[in-house]
Enzyme design. Structure first.
Site, PDB file in Angstrom:
ATOM      1  N   TYR A  67       0.838  -1.208   0.000  1.00 22.75           N
ATOM      2  CA  TYR A  67       0.000   0.000   0.000  1.00 22.75           C
ATOM      3  C   TYR A  67       0.868   1.252   0.000  1.00 22.75           C
ATOM      4  CZ  TYR A  67      -3.752  -3.155   1.545  1.00 22.75           C
ATOM      5  OH  TYR A  67      -4.667  -4.171   1.637  1.00 22.75           O
ATOM      6  N   HIS A  71      -4.869  -6.368  10.874  1.00 22.62           N
ATOM      7  CA  HIS A  71      -4.743  -6.991   9.558  1.00 22.62           C
ATOM      8  C   HIS A  71      -4.701  -8.517   9.621  1.00 22.62           C
ATOM      9  CE1 HIS A  71      -3.078  -5.874   5.303  1.00 22.62           C
ATOM     10  NE2 HIS A  71      -4.095  -6.684   5.236  1.00 22.62           N
TER      11      HIS A  71
END
Length: 121
Positions: A19, A89
């Site tokens: 990301y 996550h």
């Protein structure tokens, strides 16, 4: 492009391996949209999911410090004062470490830096 097309929900992670939160933050800042009209969600990614050459926190730090540094990096990268949602996550190597990370995430809600918490993967 997504914001111009009408998307208002952003899902990212403090995981430079996959990301680019800073690019997302730049797009949000220049979009002309009010922060209140966006839903910004990011994730604390444990060490196992990170690129060891591009860590957003100290790998030797306690999990609580890793979460703190990850959230601070996300807020800075995304150019916002709060997250609509902060996700874990993935689980950490032990149940105890996972609970410690979760409790630190709860502290970010109490501090007003995150409005909601969740789990991913």
């Amino acid at each position: 492009a997504a914001l111009r097309a009408g998307f208002r929900g952003i899902d990212t992670a403090c995981q430079p391996k996959h990301y680019d939160e800073a690019a997302v933050g730049a797009a949000l800042e220049t979009s002309g949209l009010r922060r209140a009209d966006l839903y910004v969600q990011t994730k604390y990614t444990p060490l196992a999911g990170q690129d060891p050459d591009r860590l957003p926190y100290d790998a030797a730090a306690e999990v609580e410090e890793q979460v703190k540094h990850s959230v601070a990096a996300s807020l800075r990268n995304l150019r916002t004062d709060y997250l609509d949602c902060l996700l874990l996550h993935s689980p950490l190597p032990s149940h105890e470490q996972t609970l410690r990370a979760w409790r630190q995430m709860e502290a970010h809600v109490a501090a007003g830096e995150a409005r909601a918490l969740g789990l991913s993967n």
